[in-house]
Design a protein around this motif. Structure first.
Motif, PDB file in Angstrom:
ATOM      1  N   ASP A 110      25.928  32.394  25.294  1.00  0.00           N
ATOM      2  CA  ASP A 110      24.792  33.300  25.134  1.00  0.00           C
ATOM      3  C   ASP A 110      24.936  34.613  25.890  1.00  0.00           C
ATOM      4  N   SER A 111      25.943  34.725  26.757  1.00  0.00           N
ATOM      5  CA  SER A 111      26.140  35.957  27.523  1.00  0.00           C
ATOM      6  C   SER A 111      27.613  36.179  27.824  1.00  0.00           C
ATOM      7  N   LEU A 112      27.994  37.447  27.825  1.00  0.00           N
ATOM      8  CA  LEU A 112      29.301  37.869  28.308  1.00  0.00           C
ATOM      9  C   LEU A 112      29.034  38.899  29.393  1.00  0.00           C
ATOM     10  N   VAL A 113      29.672  38.742  30.540  1.00  0.00           N
ATOM     11  CA  VAL A 113      29.493  39.688  31.637  1.00  0.00           C
ATOM     12  C   VAL A 113      30.842  40.333  31.919  1.00  0.00           C
ATOM     13  N   PHE A 114      30.830  41.669  31.993  1.00  0.00           N
ATOM     14  CA  PHE A 114      32.047  42.433  32.268  1.00  0.00           C
ATOM     15  C   PHE A 114      32.016  42.889  33.714  1.00  0.00           C
ATOM     16  N   VAL A 115      33.093  42.595  34.441  1.00  0.00           N
ATOM     17  CA  VAL A 115      33.184  42.980  35.844  1.00  0.00           C
ATOM     18  C   VAL A 115      34.483  43.743  36.086  1.00  0.00           C
ATOM     19  N   VAL A 116      34.471  44.504  37.164  1.00  0.00           N
ATOM     20  CA  VAL A 116      35.650  45.239  37.615  1.00  0.00           C
ATOM     21  C   VAL A 116      35.814  44.937  39.090  1.00  0.00           C
ATOM     22  N   ASN A 117      37.035  44.645  39.497  1.00  0.00           N
ATOM     23  CA  ASN A 117      37.286  44.428  40.914  1.00  0.00           C
ATOM     24  C   ASN A 117      38.595  45.098  41.318  1.00  0.00           C
ATOM     25  N   SER A 118      38.655  45.460  42.584  1.00  0.00           N
ATOM     26  CA  SER A 118      39.855  46.065  43.156  1.00  0.00           C
ATOM     27  C   SER A 118      40.720  44.950  43.707  1.00  0.00           C
ATOM     28  N   PHE A 119      41.710  44.565  42.918  1.00  0.00           N
ATOM     29  CA  PHE A 119      42.569  43.452  43.298  1.00  0.00           C
ATOM     30  C   PHE A 119      43.357  43.754  44.564  1.00  0.00           C
ATOM     31  N   THR A 120      43.719  45.010  44.763  1.00  0.00           N
ATOM     32  CA  THR A 120      44.481  45.401  45.944  1.00  0.00           C
ATOM     33  C   THR A 120      43.587  45.622  47.157  1.00  0.00           C
ATOM     34  N   GLY A 121      42.260  45.528  46.966  1.00  0.00           N
ATOM     35  CA  GLY A 121      41.328  45.552  48.095  1.00  0.00           C
ATOM     36  C   GLY A 121      40.815  46.900  48.539  1.00  0.00           C
ATOM     37  N   GLN A 122      41.267  47.998  47.916  1.00  0.00           N
ATOM     38  CA  GLN A 122      40.722  49.294  48.297  1.00  0.00           C
ATOM     39  C   GLN A 122      39.284  49.416  47.792  1.00  0.00           C
ATOM     40  N   SER A 123      38.485  50.189  48.510  1.00  0.00           N
ATOM     41  CA  SER A 123      37.102  50.395  48.092  1.00  0.00           C
ATOM     42  C   SER A 123      37.044  51.412  46.962  1.00  0.00           C
ATOM     43  N   PHE A 124      35.913  51.432  46.267  1.00  0.00           N
ATOM     44  CA  PHE A 124      35.741  52.379  45.171  1.00  0.00           C
ATOM     45  C   PHE A 124      35.653  53.817  45.659  1.00  0.00           C
ATOM     46  N   ALA A 125      35.524  54.027  46.960  1.00  0.00           N
ATOM     47  CA  ALA A 125      35.563  55.375  47.503  1.00  0.00           C
ATOM     48  C   ALA A 125      36.943  55.995  47.301  1.00  0.00           C
ATOM     49  N   GLU A 126      37.951  55.152  47.079  1.00  0.00           N
ATOM     50  CA  GLU A 126      39.317  55.622  46.898  1.00  0.00           C
ATOM     51  C   GLU A 126      39.705  55.776  45.427  1.00  0.00           C
ATOM     52  N   VAL A 127      38.737  55.634  44.526  1.00  0.00           N
ATOM     53  CA  VAL A 127      39.000  55.692  43.092  1.00  0.00           C
ATOM     54  C   VAL A 127      38.284  56.905  42.496  1.00  0.00           C
ATOM     55  N   GLN A 128      38.972  57.617  41.614  1.00  0.00           N
ATOM     56  CA  GLN A 128      38.376  58.769  40.942  1.00  0.00           C
ATOM     57  C   GLN A 128      38.295  58.503  39.439  1.00  0.00           C
ATOM     58  N   ASN A 129      37.328  59.171  38.804  1.00  0.00           N
ATOM     59  CA  ASN A 129      37.201  59.169  37.342  1.00  0.00           C
ATOM     60  C   ASN A 129      37.188  57.772  36.751  1.00  0.00           C
ATOM     61  N   ALA A 130      36.525  56.844  37.426  1.00  0.00           N
ATOM     62  CA  ALA A 130      36.454  55.470  36.919  1.00  0.00           C
ATOM     63  C   ALA A 130      35.291  55.349  35.938  1.00  0.00           C
ATOM     64  N   PHE A 131      35.543  54.658  34.840  1.00  0.00           N
ATOM     65  CA  PHE A 131      34.508  54.466  33.833  1.00  0.00           C
ATOM     66  C   PHE A 131      34.730  53.146  33.122  1.00  0.00           C
ATOM     67  N   CYS A 132      33.681  52.690  32.493  1.00  0.00           N
ATOM     68  CA  CYS A 132      33.731  51.525  31.626  1.00  0.00           C
ATOM     69  C   CYS A 132      33.007  51.943  30.356  1.00  0.00           C
ATOM     70  N   ARG A 133      33.551  51.590  29.199  1.00  0.00           N
ATOM     71  CA  ARG A 133      32.916  52.021  27.961  1.00  0.00           C
ATOM     72  C   ARG A 133      32.969  50.924  26.920  1.00  0.00           C
ATOM     73  N   LEU A 134      32.027  51.013  25.987  1.00  0.00           N
ATOM     74  CA  LEU A 134      31.963  50.082  24.873  1.00  0.00           C
ATOM     75  C   LEU A 134      32.181  50.858  23.592  1.00  0.00           C
ATOM     76  N   VAL A 135      33.106  50.373  22.758  1.00  0.00           N
ATOM     77  CA  VAL A 135      33.509  51.079  21.543  1.00  0.00           C
ATOM     78  C   VAL A 135      33.393  50.128  20.358  1.00  0.00           C
ATOM     79  N   ASP A 136      32.894  50.643  19.223  1.00  0.00           N
ATOM     80  CA  ASP A 136      32.925  49.888  17.969  1.00  0.00           C
ATOM     81  C   ASP A 136      34.394  49.805  17.564  1.00  0.00           C
ATOM     82  N   GLU A 137      34.966  48.633  17.613  1.00  0.00           N
ATOM     83  CA  GLU A 137      36.404  48.475  17.364  1.00  0.00           C
ATOM     84  C   GLU A 137      36.783  48.813  15.931  1.00  0.00           C
ATOM     85  N   ASN A 138      35.870  48.651  15.000  1.00  0.00           N
ATOM     86  CA  ASN A 138      36.189  48.938  13.600  1.00  0.00           C
ATOM     87  C   ASN A 138      36.202  50.426  13.284  1.00  0.00           C
ATOM     88  N   SER A 139      35.259  51.185  13.845  1.00  0.00           N
ATOM     89  CA  SER A 139      35.175  52.610  13.529  1.00  0.00           C
ATOM     90  C   SER A 139      35.798  53.494  14.601  1.00  0.00           C
TER      91      SER A 139
END
Length: 194
Positions: A110-139
């Motif tokens: 009934d649910s899908l949850v999308f997560v992002v994690n820093s596997f190497t352990g750096q904080s998101f303060a060290e990341v630029q231009n990060a985004f997550c997006r949803l796209v219609d795969e057919n169009s």
């Protein structure tokens, strides 16, 4: 037309003509932040390994997970296209992709949850231009985009969830910062969003 999501915002996953989407792509993009200090120009950027994961839930219980070490859900409805260990060069393209065939997701999920994690352990303060997006795969049309803004001292984020509704699916932007190097570390925080 894309919708730039804010924390807690929900959108229906129906096309503008009212028909339901059948396949979506969740894309994650990022680039490492520039180093600071005297030798920063010589050292360049730090490599940061962000990981996108999709967790499938049935009745609040984890039923399956798709991530860099398990690229395909048990039923084949969710597929990760592979791990990117360093991020992009800032071109704005997806560095990691998860494909979801909404029509093939078993009825008990009934649910899908999308997560992002820093596997190497750096904080998101060290990341630029990060985004997550949803796209219609057919169009190929971008439906929604969530920007990881403001950096922060956390190492993960619960990005968004897709919940089954009466006749289709609804996307909810969550945008909750968390700490953890893997999706397992995030399970207690995810529980509040099911």
């Amino acid at each position: 037309m894309s919708v730039n999501l804010t924390k807690g915002q929900q959108i229906s996953l129906n096309k503008s003509d009212g028909t339901a989407l059948t396949a979506v792509r969740m894309g994650l993009g990022w680039q490492a932040a520039q180093r600071k200090g005297f030798l920063a120009k010589l050292a360049g950027t730090r490599e940061i390994d962000l990981d996108a994961s999709a967790l499938l839930f049935a009745g609040g219980q984890l039923a399956d997970v798709v991530f860099f070490q398990h690229l395909l859900s048990q039923d084949g409805s969710v597929r990760h296209l592979g791990d990117n260990l360093t991020g992009g060069a800032g071109a704005g393209s997806d560095d990691e992709v998860i494909l979801v065939d909404l029509g093939r997701i078993p009825g008990h999920v009934d649910s899908l949850v999308f997560v992002v994690n820093s596997f190497t352990g750096q904080s998101f303060a060290e990341v630029q231009n990060a985004f997550c997006r949803l796209v219609d795969e057919n169009s190929g049309q971008e439906l929604a985009r969530y920007t990881l803004s403001g950096g922060g001292a956390y190492t993960a984020q619960i990005m968004a969830a897709i919940h089954r509704t009466g006749g289709g699916w609804q996307l909810k932007a969550i945008g909750e910062p968390a700490d953890g190097r893997t999706f397992e570390d995030l399970l207690p925080a995810i529980a509040a969003h099911l």
